[in-house]
Design an enzyme around this catalytic site. Structure first.
Site, PDB file in Angstrom:
ATOM      1  N   SER A   1       0.802  -1.227   0.000  1.00 42.15           N
ATOM      2  CA  SER A   1       0.000   0.000   0.000  1.00 42.15           C
ATOM      3  C   SER A   1       0.832   1.273   0.000  1.00 42.15           C
ATOM      4  CB  SER A   1      -0.939   0.018   1.212  1.00 42.15           C
ATOM      5  OG  SER A   1      -0.206  -0.056   2.420  1.00 42.15           O
TER       6      SER A   1
ATOM      7  N   ASP B   1      -4.196   7.782   8.140  1.00 43.74           N
ATOM      8  CA  ASP B   1      -5.306   6.997   8.689  1.00 43.74           C
ATOM      9  C   ASP B   1      -4.892   6.030   9.799  1.00 43.74           C
ATOM     10  OD1 ASP B   1      -3.913   5.088   7.289  1.00 43.74           O
ATOM     11  OD2 ASP B   1      -5.464   4.690   5.806  1.00 43.74           O
TER      12      ASP B   1
ATOM     13  N   HIS C   1      -1.235   4.500   7.103  1.00 40.60           N
ATOM     14  CA  HIS C   1      -0.584   5.073   5.929  1.00 40.60           C
ATOM     15  C   HIS C   1      -0.232   6.542   6.152  1.00 40.60           C
ATOM     16  CE1 HIS C   1      -3.368   1.807   4.607  1.00 40.60           C
ATOM     17  NE2 HIS C   1      -2.240   1.381   4.066  1.00 40.60           N
TER      18      HIS C   1
END
Length: 389
Positions: free
Chosen positions: A48, A354, A357
């Site tokens: 990610s 968040d 991340h």
């Protein structure tokens, strides 16, 4: 006699000094005449930290307020804006990478992104619905690249539309492309959840060897320039603190990060750097750069104010208070009141987007610290990474 001896010493010193200046000039001239690398494409593999829409295309789309800052809409990136891979593309004058798994609106003329959120280097015996681990581990991403390369060559000869052909890569440019890797953090996260510290540490050589095999695969297909990120200080992710309670003495470091997790990340990075050095000897035509994103990310934890950030452990998007947690973009009830996990008013001051991340501002800091060669081995900017040192 004494005067002659002194004159002789001065002549020797002058000769040595002149020789050193000549050598320095020769080295400087040699470096300066090297043209900037011209990468026609980027092929990225990762999780990610560099996913530009892969996992979002494969599963549930990422919702607002992700992407609100730069793109003004969700784009499949786990951030409010750009990722480090986006800043890499900008620095090289290339468009942002389309996710390989995204079937609509993609353009692969200048590369493709095989990264997906939750990816690991080694295959895991879990599903994304259990713990968020992607089914697209690194070996699967390499298999997708193999297929992509073969099919694009075939399609290029079959497609008659010039417009459609312009969206395909050129076969001769695969050898000149930049191959980037940003993966490994999730292998360690899974390990902390399923193994003892000693067991996890014992798996690190095998994890790193799997990454080395991926580099070898691409090298055998003609790839020559590799930009390999180490793993970040995942012990500093705020999600680690959500359900922790009161930490035992010594559990956290001076920056408030989980010491054991960061120590494991550093062990992984030590082994990765050692492996990169060995790969340079083995793959004699490859230029492989080891990129220390760990240091760039930890700087934001240890010196946030100096770098223009607020509390780096404070999450920007979502609602996280004591025992109540509503994740970014979701709704939930707290004391019978519906709460929306929206964005903080000033994400540019935040490090964590968040809880897992990074914000675009944090990603930009990582890019600024690494793309100029300050935190790379060898210490070269990405615009000269094609030259074997």
């Amino acid at each position: 006699m004494k005067d002659n001896l002194e004159r002789a010493k001065l002549m020797v010193s002058s000769t040595v000094f002149s020789w050193l200046l000549l050598c320095l000039f020769a080295v400087t001239t040699s470096v300066s005449v090297q043209p900037t690398c011209t990468f026609p494409a980027i092929y990225n593999f990762g999780d990610s930290n560099s996913d530009t829409g892969g996992i979002s295309a494969a599963f549930e789309p990422i919702r607002d307020p992700y992407g609100q800052g730069f793109f003004h809409r969700p784009t499949g990136r786990d951030s409010d804006g750009r990722l480090t891979i986006d800043f890499i593309a900008e620095r090289l004058g290339l468009p942002y990478l389309s996710a390989y798994l995204n079937s609509l609106g993609s353009n692969f003329r200048h590369g493709a992104n095989f990264a997906t959120g939750g990816s690991t280097i080694r295959r895991q015996n879990e599903t994304i619905f259990q713990y968020g681990i992607s089914p697209f581990s690194l070996d699967m991403q390499i298999a997708q690249f193999d297929q992509f390369k073969a099919r694009s060559a075939l399609l290029f000869t079959q497609i008659k539309s010039r417009y459609d052909r312009e969206k395909l890569p050129r076969q001769e440019e695969f050898a000149k492309a930049l191959y980037t890797f940003d993966i490994g953090q999730n292998d360690l996260s899974v390990g902390f959840r399923t193994m003892s510290v000693d067991q996890l540490k014992a798996t690190i050589p095998d994890i790193v060897n799997h990454l080395a095999s991926a580099v070898r695969n691409i090298y055998q297909q003609g790839g020559r320039t590799f930009w390999v990120h180490n793993t970040g200080p995942f012990g500093c992710l705020p999600v680690n603190m959500f359900y922790m309670g009161t930490p035992a003495p010594g559990y956290l470091d001076k920056s408030g990060c989980v010491k054991a997790q960061n120590e494991m990340a550093m062990e992984f990075n030590r082994k990765l750097k050692e492996t990169v050095i060995n790969l340079r000897k083995e793959l004699t035509q490859a230029a492989i750069t080891y990129v220390d994103v760990y240091t760039a990310k930890y700087e934001m934890m240890s010196n946030p104010k100096k770098l223009g950030f607020a509390n780096p452990l404070k999450v920007c998007c979502g609602y996280h208070e004591k025992y109540d947690h509503i994740w970014c973009g979701n709704k939930g009830k707290v004391n019978n009141t519906e709460i929306y996990g929206g964005s903080c008013p000033n994400p540019v001051m935040a490090v964590s987007w968040d809880g897992v991340h990074y914000t675009e501002a944090a990603n930009k800091h990582v890019a600024d610290r690494t793309l100029n060669g300050l935190l790379t081995d060898p210490p070269v900017p990405i615009t000269r990474a094609c030259y074997r040192q």
